[in-house]
Scaffold this motif. Sequence first.
Motif, mmCIF file in Angstrom:
data_model
loop_
_atom_site.group_PDB
_atom_site.id
_atom_site.type_symbol
_atom_site.label_atom_id
_atom_site.label_comp_id
_atom_site.label_asym_id
_atom_site.label_seq_id
_atom_site.Cartn_x
_atom_site.Cartn_y
_atom_site.Cartn_z
ATOM 1 N N PHE A 284 -11.039 5.220 -0.914
ATOM 2 C CA PHE A 284 -10.214 4.086 -1.335
ATOM 3 C C PHE A 284 -11.028 2.801 -1.443
ATOM 4 N N LYS B 288 -2.590 10.899 -0.423
ATOM 5 C CA LYS B 288 -2.120 12.175 0.133
ATOM 6 C C LYS B 288 -2.287 13.316 -0.866
ATOM 7 N N SER C 262 -0.219 3.529 -2.933
ATOM 8 C CA SER C 262 -1.607 3.940 -2.736
ATOM 9 C C SER C 262 -1.727 5.010 -1.655
ATOM 10 N N ARG C 263 -1.015 4.846 -0.566
ATOM 11 C CA ARG C 263 -1.066 5.850 0.503
ATOM 12 C C ARG C 263 -0.536 7.200 0.038
ATOM 13 N N ASN D 130 -3.321 -5.175 4.367
ATOM 14 C CA ASN D 130 -2.758 -3.820 4.363
ATOM 15 C C ASN D 130 -3.767 -2.770 3.906
ATOM 16 N N THR D 131 -5.034 -3.131 3.821
ATOM 17 C CA THR D 131 -6.042 -2.219 3.300
ATOM 18 C C THR D 131 -6.049 -0.893 4.056
ATOM 19 N N ILE D 132 -6.511 0.147 3.404
ATOM 20 C CA ILE D 132 -6.469 1.512 3.930
ATOM 21 C C ILE D 132 -7.869 1.954 4.312
ATOM 22 N N ASP D 133 -8.008 2.478 5.513
ATOM 23 C CA ASP D 133 -9.303 2.958 5.997
ATOM 24 C C ASP D 133 -9.495 4.401 5.523
ATOM 25 N N ASP D 134 -10.061 4.534 4.340
ATOM 26 C CA ASP D 134 -10.283 5.852 3.735
ATOM 27 C C ASP D 134 -11.470 5.723 2.790
ATOM 28 N N GLY E 80 0.786 -1.237 0.000
ATOM 29 C CA GLY E 80 0.000 0.000 0.000
ATOM 30 C C GLY E 80 0.813 1.280 0.000
#
Length: 297
Positions: free
Chosen positions: A66, A39, A34-35, A59-63, A31
Amino acid sequence: MYHNPVLLHKSVEDLITNPDGIYVDVTFGGGGHSREILKKLSPKGRLFSFDQDLDALENTIDDERFTLINQNFRFLENSLLAYGISSVDGVLADLGVSSHQFDEATRGFSTRSDAPLDMRMNVKQQLDAKRVINKYEEEHLADIFHNYGELRNSRKIAKDIVTKRLIKPIKTTQELKDIFQYIPAPNRNKFYAQVFQAIRIEVNQELEALKEMLEQSYRILKPEGRLVVISYHSLEDRLVKRFLKNGKFEGEQPRDIYGNFPKFFNLLQTKAVIPDENEIEENSRARSAKMRTGIKI
């Protein structure tokens, strides 16, 4: 660290032209890219990321901007359509095997440790390295080592494997390496790397998947949308370079009535971007990386 992203800031800088836009990271991994993309996006922007490896889902992103899609990137177009997305502002691909996949010994990607012959990026698929080594015909194996490993002695390599498996099945990476102890020690590590690369590409159909992803990326990119690809060996880079140049992987497009070849992309840089010495020192995987960026015409 699951994976240390290569050319992180430069790749995202080249990718993002509209903070409100829709972007795709087709190789999510740990990620990192992606992170960094998130940004640079506004609250209106959206990011869809792909990874077929189940480990990457952790590793998923809490957004809310996304979405992580557990699919091979060769299914890019249809997977996005399922979310109502038919066009995007940019696509990023960081090809090859992640640091995590190399370091996870049981996956069988690394030449450094003994492990079952696996090498599947998608552990749900049936074809693995063990099947390739023990079931493929000798001529087919030779073609794989020649085409995907760029090994000159591919016929002998295939013959040695077939001879050995007649005695007993070859089940582990060490058993495979032991067949080639006759390779001079100074050349052995490079040889193993080429053999493992060839098998891995076959198991995961990497070059065919790359071709499909590139063609689909072109179709879904908006005019002036950007395709950023980081590759790690000549087979990948050659396909990317040719596709960005004329939209084909072999040969040339037919000329128009004026005798000109059609263009599909403008290149952001005429030559591939490579990591600087500092990045290579911090991340040895970056040593072979080449990044190319195309702007859809």
